[in-house]
Design a protein around this motif. Structure first.
Motif: not given
Length: 221
Positions: A26-45
């Motif tokens: 089956l496909k796998h999604l770590d939903s935590g990565v989505l929120y980490r990606a949001v946080a990282q984008r904000m940190i970068d900016l």
């Protein structure tokens, strides 16, 4: 076939989800990565993580191609993810992404904190993975050590307790087991034992379903 796995940070749900996805193809999604990606984008900016409008905008602009970025696994990003995940607008922006992912054949294993309660309430199997805060702090410290980051296990334990408090008491999609979720306590279990326990639960659920309902999944297992 959709398998929803929820639980607090460092409980072992991510490792378990990846192994189950591989076993059942089956496909796998770590939903935590989505929120980490949001946080990282904000940190970068250089944005304020507590700014709901900025966080919602970052959520709408996340790039799946960056989900493997090692920066997403840093302690700072993890702490930021816990903050932005409490923003209702962020959760709303990421809701459709997760549901579309789950709906695509042949199904998926998704791990997070509100998968069985909000994202996929009709999941075929729901697991709620827990472990003591002390054991989770030990695991996170080991993970950071392997990544070459400085480690203060006492500080990590405090952070884990604070994240649990935020996750369980936020107004939107708090961390809690679905009514029909089965708990797996991994405090004294290694990865293999946790995997065996989960497979046993899934196989039992499959056996309870109507004949033919999981023929494709059994063929893949």
């Amino acid at each position: 076939m959709i398998i929803a796995i929820d639980g607090p940070a460092a409980s072992g749900k991510g490792t378990l989800a990846r192994r189950l996805a591989e076993r059942y193809r089956l496909k796998h999604l770590d939903s935590g990565v989505l929120y980490r990606a949001v946080a990282q984008r904000m940190i970068d900016l250089g944005l304020d993580l507590a700014d709901p409008a900025a966080a919602a905008k970052a959520a709408r602009e996340i790039d799946p191609a960056r989900f493997d970025d090692p920066a997403l696994r840093s302690r700072r990003t993890g702490e930021g993810a816990s903050i932005v995940s409490a923003v209702p607008e962020v959760r709303a922006a990421l809701l459709d992404f997760q549901r579309r992912f789950a709906a695509e054949p042949p199904g998926a294993v998704i791990d997070g904190r509100d998968i069985g309660t909000v994202i996929c309430p009709d999941a075929d199997v729901k697991l709620f993975v827990i472990a003591s805060p002390e054991e989770r702090a030990r695991r996170r410290a080991l993970e950071l050590t392997r990544a070459g980051e400085p480690v203060d296990e006492a500080a990590i334990l405090l952070d884990i307790r604070a994240r649990d408090e935020r996750d369980m008491n936020r107004a939107t999609a708090p961390l809690k087991p679905a009514e029909d979720a089965i708990r797996i306590d991994t405090t004294t279990l290694d990865a293999d034992a946790a995997f065996d326990a989960a497979v046993s639960i899934i196989e039992r659920r499959m056996a309870e379903r109507p004949a033919g309902a999981d023929a494709a999944l059994r063929a893949n297992a």
